[in-house]
Design an enzyme around this catalytic site. Sequence first.
Site, PDB file in Angstrom:
ATOM      1  N   HIS A  71       2.007   3.656  -9.077  1.00  0.00           N
ATOM      2  CA  HIS A  71       1.762   2.232  -9.351  1.00  0.00           C
ATOM      3  C   HIS A  71       2.917   1.627 -10.150  1.00  0.00           C
ATOM      4  O   HIS A  71       3.314   0.489  -9.915  1.00  0.00           O
ATOM      5  CB  HIS A  71       0.442   2.049 -10.100  1.00  0.00           C
ATOM      6  CG  HIS A  71      -0.766   2.373  -9.265  1.00  0.00           C
ATOM      7  ND1 HIS A  71      -0.929   1.884  -7.985  1.00  0.00           N
ATOM      8  CD2 HIS A  71      -1.861   3.131  -9.513  1.00  0.00           C
ATOM      9  CE1 HIS A  71      -2.077   2.328  -7.489  1.00  0.00           C
ATOM     10  NE2 HIS A  71      -2.656   3.098  -8.391  1.00  0.00           N
ATOM     11  N   LEU A 113      10.488 -20.739  -4.939  1.00  0.00           N
ATOM     12  CA  LEU A 113       9.609 -19.794  -4.235  1.00  0.00           C
ATOM     13  C   LEU A 113       8.228 -19.896  -4.856  1.00  0.00           C
ATOM     14  O   LEU A 113       8.101 -19.850  -6.084  1.00  0.00           O
ATOM     15  CB  LEU A 113      10.127 -18.356  -4.392  1.00  0.00           C
ATOM     16  CG  LEU A 113       9.196 -17.242  -3.894  1.00  0.00           C
ATOM     17  CD1 LEU A 113       9.089 -17.231  -2.368  1.00  0.00           C
ATOM     18  CD2 LEU A 113       9.678 -15.862  -4.375  1.00  0.00           C
ATOM     19  N   ASP A 134       0.833  -1.208   0.000  1.00  0.00           N
ATOM     20  CA  ASP A 134       0.000   0.000   0.000  1.00  0.00           C
ATOM     21  C   ASP A 134       0.867   1.257   0.000  1.00  0.00           C
ATOM     22  O   ASP A 134       1.974   1.266   0.547  1.00  0.00           O
ATOM     23  CB  ASP A 134      -0.915  -0.016   1.232  1.00  0.00           C
ATOM     24  CG  ASP A 134      -2.026   1.026   1.131  1.00  0.00           C
ATOM     25  OD1 ASP A 134      -2.420   1.370  -0.007  1.00  0.00           O
ATOM     26  OD2 ASP A 134      -2.503   1.489   2.188  1.00  0.00           O
TER      27      ASP A 134
HETATM   28  C1  IPE Z   1      -5.379  -2.688   0.077  1.00  0.00           C
HETATM   29  O1  IPE Z   1      -5.068  -1.352  -0.106  1.00  0.00           O
HETATM   30  C2  IPE Z   1      -5.389  -3.407  -1.242  1.00  0.00           C
HETATM   31  C3  IPE Z   1      -4.114  -3.533  -1.936  1.00  0.00           C
HETATM   32  C4  IPE Z   1      -2.960  -3.081  -1.537  1.00  0.00           C
HETATM   33  C5  IPE Z   1      -4.155  -4.238  -3.174  1.00  0.00           C
HETATM   34  P1  IPE Z   1      -6.223  -0.227  -0.206  1.00  0.00           P
HETATM   35  O2  IPE Z   1      -5.517   1.054  -0.431  1.00  0.00           O
HETATM   36  O3  IPE Z   1      -7.230  -0.635  -1.216  1.00  0.00           O
HETATM   37  O4  IPE Z   1      -6.877  -0.316   1.246  1.00  0.00           O
HETATM   38  P2  IPE Z   1      -7.711   0.781   2.059  1.00  0.00           P
HETATM   39  O5  IPE Z   1      -8.748   1.320   1.116  1.00  0.00           O
HETATM   40  O6  IPE Z   1      -6.751   1.844   2.487  1.00  0.00           O
HETATM   41  O7  IPE Z   1      -8.266   0.040   3.228  1.00  0.00           O
HETATM   42  C1  IPE Z   2      -1.802   0.231  -3.335  1.00  0.00           C
HETATM   43  O1  IPE Z   2      -1.547   1.597  -3.347  1.00  0.00           O
HETATM   44  C2  IPE Z   2      -2.059  -0.320  -4.725  1.00  0.00           C
HETATM   45  C3  IPE Z   2      -3.457  -0.715  -4.980  1.00  0.00           C
HETATM   46  C4  IPE Z   2      -4.412  -0.707  -4.099  1.00  0.00           C
HETATM   47  C5  IPE Z   2      -3.760  -1.144  -6.322  1.00  0.00           C
HETATM   48  P1  IPE Z   2      -2.723   2.676  -3.301  1.00  0.00           P
HETATM   49  O2  IPE Z   2      -3.127   2.972  -4.689  1.00  0.00           O
HETATM   50  O3  IPE Z   2      -3.808   2.228  -2.412  1.00  0.00           O
HETATM   51  O4  IPE Z   2      -1.955   3.908  -2.679  1.00  0.00           O
HETATM   52  P2  IPE Z   2      -2.528   4.951  -1.616  1.00  0.00           P
HETATM   53  O5  IPE Z   2      -2.993   4.150  -0.418  1.00  0.00           O
HETATM   54  O6  IPE Z   2      -3.643   5.675  -2.268  1.00  0.00           O
HETATM   55  O7  IPE Z   2      -1.353   5.802  -1.285  1.00  0.00           O
HETATM   56 MG    MG Z   3      -4.151   2.454  -0.429  1.00  0.00          MG
END
Ligand code: IPE
Ligand code: IPE
Ligand code: MG
Length: 255
Positions: A39, A133, A22
């Site tokens: 991303h 792995l 995240d």
């Molecule tokens: C969790 O992250 C999902 C992934 C990293 C794929 P999110 O960014 O979607 O989670 P919330 O919305 O902060 O809970």
């Molecule tokens: C995690 O990073 C990747 C996915 C959920 C696909 P985020 O896109 O949730 O990044 P933040 O949390 O908005 O910084």
């Molecule tokens: Mg996120």
Amino acid sequence: MQAESAIPTASTLPRHLAVIMDGNGRWARRRGRPRMVGHRAGARAVNICIDGCLRQGIQVLTLFAFSSENWGRPADEVGALMRLFLSALEREVEELHRRGVRVRFIGERSRFQPAIRERMESAERLTGNNRRLQLNIAASYGGRQDIASAARRLAADALAGRIAPEAIDEEAIGRHVALAALPAPDLFIRTGGEQRISNFLLWQLAYTELWFTDTLWPDFDEATLADALTDYGRRQRRYGLTGEQVDATTREESA
Ligand code: IPE
Ligand code: IPE
Ligand code: MG
């Protein structure tokens, strides 16, 4: 090399590591760039994480790449993530295969476009016999949906007379959720500062050690992994027992 000495020995190394990757969006925003830049940087961090697991000798790595709820993001972000996912599959699978990585996908595959589904299947076929792995990628995955689908299959089995309702116990559910054939995650890492599970492996994480870091996913590196592993190595997993009971068992095992 300097992190090496702090690394726990094989006996305290997690067999199975599960990661919520995240913080990509915030990483980009801090640089005044569009979320997609985050991303793409996140995809590079995936390779660093896999490298680290191979070097440490971790056997199973499960990465949360896209949740069931992430489909609700703006259409342009979802579309760009799908393109990134496809190009990563095209670019990385051969190299993963060469390095002995077995790739599997968990989640609702039917929601992806055919080109992505085909790439997932061919990656699984190509790498199916690799043993160094096991890499599980959770994509369009939700923990509740995982448990619901296990319940649905058990209900169908009960209706067809293949299982008695009284025989539906934790073990039976455990056989029907994702990653059933693998040991449960020993260690969970979430980057990005939030301290929540966000519908990741709800069933499988029951006794997993949780580790959170403010490091945003694109900045994840081997030193962060080493910190998590060192912390894990210091913990005592008690599974509801007392510390004394666990100590006694550990002494017996090492005698
Ligand atoms: C969790 O992250 C999902 C992934 C990293 C794929 P999110 O960014 O979607 O989670 P919330 O919305 O902060 O809970
Ligand atoms: C995690 O990073 C990747 C996915 C959920 C696909 P985020 O896109 O949730 O990044 P933040 O949390 O908005 O910084
Ligand atoms: Mg996120």
